[in-house]
Design a protein around this motif. Sequence first.
Motif, PDB file in Angstrom:
ATOM      1  N   THR A 169       1.901 -68.887 -27.775  1.00  0.00           N
ATOM      2  CA  THR A 169       1.181 -70.396 -27.993  1.00  0.00           C
ATOM      3  C   THR A 169       1.978 -71.400 -27.284  1.00  0.00           C
ATOM      4  O   THR A 169       3.019 -71.470 -27.499  1.00  0.00           O
ATOM      5  N   VAL A 170       1.168 -72.231 -26.573  1.00  0.00           N
ATOM      6  CA  VAL A 170       1.725 -73.430 -25.940  1.00  0.00           C
ATOM      7  C   VAL A 170       0.957 -74.486 -26.285  1.00  0.00           C
ATOM      8  O   VAL A 170      -0.137 -74.542 -26.803  1.00  0.00           O
ATOM      9  N   ILE A 171       1.602 -75.940 -26.197  1.00  0.00           N
ATOM     10  CA  ILE A 171       0.883 -76.966 -26.106  1.00  0.00           C
ATOM     11  C   ILE A 171       0.431 -77.409 -24.748  1.00  0.00           C
ATOM     12  O   ILE A 171       1.489 -77.628 -23.736  1.00  0.00           O
ATOM     13  N   ASP A 172      -0.671 -77.572 -24.523  1.00  0.00           N
ATOM     14  CA  ASP A 172      -1.005 -77.928 -22.957  1.00  0.00           C
ATOM     15  C   ASP A 172      -0.765 -79.257 -22.740  1.00  0.00           C
ATOM     16  O   ASP A 172      -1.414 -80.372 -23.380  1.00  0.00           O
ATOM     17  N   LYS A 173      -0.046 -79.729 -21.648  1.00  0.00           N
ATOM     18  CA  LYS A 173       0.365 -80.864 -21.420  1.00  0.00           C
ATOM     19  C   LYS A 173       0.106 -81.100 -19.804  1.00  0.00           C
ATOM     20  O   LYS A 173       0.684 -81.697 -18.953  1.00  0.00           O
ATOM     21  N   THR A 174      -1.108 -80.175 -19.313  1.00  0.00           N
ATOM     22  CA  THR A 174      -1.306 -80.214 -17.908  1.00  0.00           C
ATOM     23  C   THR A 174      -2.008 -81.599 -17.559  1.00  0.00           C
ATOM     24  O   THR A 174      -2.033 -81.916 -16.274  1.00  0.00           O
ATOM     25  N   ALA A 175      -2.294 -82.480 -18.279  1.00  0.00           N
ATOM     26  CA  ALA A 175      -2.570 -83.760 -18.003  1.00  0.00           C
ATOM     27  C   ALA A 175      -1.496 -84.573 -17.410  1.00  0.00           C
ATOM     28  O   ALA A 175      -1.793 -85.678 -16.807  1.00  0.00           O
ATOM     29  N   GLY A 176      -0.408 -84.239 -17.630  1.00  0.00           N
ATOM     30  CA  GLY A 176       0.701 -84.496 -17.147  1.00  0.00           C
ATOM     31  C   GLY A 176       1.859 -84.927 -18.307  1.00  0.00           C
ATOM     32  O   GLY A 176       1.626 -85.556 -19.655  1.00  0.00           O
ATOM     33  N   LEU A 177       3.043 -84.468 -17.961  1.00  0.00           N
ATOM     34  CA  LEU A 177       4.293 -84.876 -18.441  1.00  0.00           C
ATOM     35  C   LEU A 177       5.176 -85.784 -17.687  1.00  0.00           C
ATOM     36  O   LEU A 177       5.385 -85.625 -16.401  1.00  0.00           O
ATOM     37  N   PRO A 178       5.919 -86.925 -18.339  1.00  0.00           N
ATOM     38  CA  PRO A 178       6.685 -87.582 -17.667  1.00  0.00           C
ATOM     39  C   PRO A 178       7.717 -87.025 -17.455  1.00  0.00           C
ATOM     40  O   PRO A 178       8.743 -86.608 -18.172  1.00  0.00           O
ATOM     41  N   VAL A 179       8.474 -87.089 -16.033  1.00  0.00           N
ATOM     42  CA  VAL A 179       9.912 -86.532 -15.861  1.00  0.00           C
ATOM     43  C   VAL A 179      10.411 -87.562 -15.160  1.00  0.00           C
ATOM     44  O   VAL A 179      10.104 -88.429 -14.167  1.00  0.00           O
ATOM     45  N   GLY A 180      11.760 -87.347 -15.336  1.00  0.00           N
ATOM     46  CA  GLY A 180      12.761 -88.499 -14.521  1.00  0.00           C
ATOM     47  C   GLY A 180      13.599 -89.117 -15.298  1.00  0.00           C
ATOM     48  O   GLY A 180      13.341 -88.930 -16.512  1.00  0.00           O
ATOM     49  N   PRO A 181      14.521 -90.258 -14.862  1.00  0.00           N
ATOM     50  CA  PRO A 181      15.369 -90.843 -15.707  1.00  0.00           C
ATOM     51  C   PRO A 181      15.003 -91.621 -16.926  1.00  0.00           C
ATOM     52  O   PRO A 181      15.393 -91.677 -17.879  1.00  0.00           O
ATOM     53  N   ASN A 182      13.863 -92.297 -16.321  1.00  0.00           N
ATOM     54  CA  ASN A 182      13.121 -92.923 -17.603  1.00  0.00           C
ATOM     55  C   ASN A 182      11.541 -93.140 -17.119  1.00  0.00           C
ATOM     56  O   ASN A 182      11.260 -92.677 -16.015  1.00  0.00           O
ATOM     57  N   ILE A 183      10.847 -93.743 -18.122  1.00  0.00           N
ATOM     58  CA  ILE A 183       9.207 -93.478 -18.143  1.00  0.00           C
ATOM     59  C   ILE A 183       9.068 -94.227 -17.165  1.00  0.00           C
ATOM     60  O   ILE A 183       7.902 -94.173 -16.411  1.00  0.00           O
ATOM     61  N   GLU A 184       9.493 -95.459 -16.736  1.00  0.00           N
ATOM     62  CA  GLU A 184       9.147 -96.354 -15.945  1.00  0.00           C
ATOM     63  C   GLU A 184       8.997 -95.883 -14.496  1.00  0.00           C
ATOM     64  O   GLU A 184       8.074 -96.044 -13.541  1.00  0.00           O
ATOM     65  N   ILE A 185      10.092 -95.184 -14.026  1.00  0.00           N
ATOM     66  CA  ILE A 185       9.994 -94.567 -12.734  1.00  0.00           C
ATOM     67  C   ILE A 185       9.651 -93.210 -12.524  1.00  0.00           C
ATOM     68  O   ILE A 185       9.912 -92.633 -11.439  1.00  0.00           O
ATOM     69  N   GLY A 186       9.457 -92.579 -13.725  1.00  0.00           N
ATOM     70  CA  GLY A 186       9.159 -91.099 -13.898  1.00  0.00           C
ATOM     71  C   GLY A 186       7.913 -90.725 -13.126  1.00  0.00           C
ATOM     72  O   GLY A 186       7.038 -91.601 -12.714  1.00  0.00           O
ATOM     73  N   THR A 187       8.029 -89.368 -12.758  1.00  0.00           N
ATOM     74  CA  THR A 187       6.605 -88.760 -12.235  1.00  0.00           C
ATOM     75  C   THR A 187       6.043 -87.932 -13.271  1.00  0.00           C
ATOM     76  O   THR A 187       6.668 -87.387 -14.190  1.00  0.00           O
ATOM     77  N   ILE A 188       4.509 -88.169 -13.121  1.00  0.00           N
ATOM     78  CA  ILE A 188       3.707 -87.365 -13.998  1.00  0.00           C
ATOM     79  C   ILE A 188       3.400 -86.027 -13.417  1.00  0.00           C
ATOM     80  O   ILE A 188       2.844 -86.102 -12.231  1.00  0.00           O
ATOM     81  N   VAL A 189       3.882 -84.736 -14.059  1.00  0.00           N
ATOM     82  CA  VAL A 189       3.511 -83.588 -13.529  1.00  0.00           C
ATOM     83  C   VAL A 189       2.814 -82.728 -14.677  1.00  0.00           C
ATOM     84  O   VAL A 189       2.836 -83.009 -15.868  1.00  0.00           O
ATOM     85  N   PRO A 190       2.103 -81.758 -14.139  1.00  0.00           N
ATOM     86  CA  PRO A 190       1.524 -80.906 -15.136  1.00  0.00           C
ATOM     87  C   PRO A 190       2.655 -80.161 -15.791  1.00  0.00           C
ATOM     88  O   PRO A 190       3.446 -79.682 -15.147  1.00  0.00           O
TER      89      PRO A 190
END
Length: 115
Positions: free
Chosen positions: A35-56
């Motif tokens: 069982t997973v939680i679908d985050k394919t609309a985007g997960l923020p990755v990177g050192p902080n949310i302001e410059i992070g990238t959104i990836v599935p």
Amino acid sequence: MIDYGALLFSPTYLILGVDAVLTLADTAETTVALTVIDKTAGLPVGPNIEIGTIVPGAMLRASDLTTAGVTRAALDEATIAFSGNTWRIASHHPKPVPSGEAEGEIVLILEEANG
């Protein structure tokens, strides 16, 4: 000690979780139901949310992986299918809780399986 599995993750995955099939990149192409939680609309990755990238992505409970007898290393190059799509696991990392990684979640960074 707080039981994060019972108090937080069990209700969350019961309500938000979707059925998934993990296919390992081993010679037998082993499949595991999870069982997973679908985050394919985007997960923020990177050192902080302001410059992070959104990836599935997707989230899964570390304990579910352990119960299935799958190591985190086995996630490398595996695929996972849920919500009508199949994804390649590009990378993964733990999201521990204060009681440790084994009680937390695993963040899956996904790529289109055909892309």
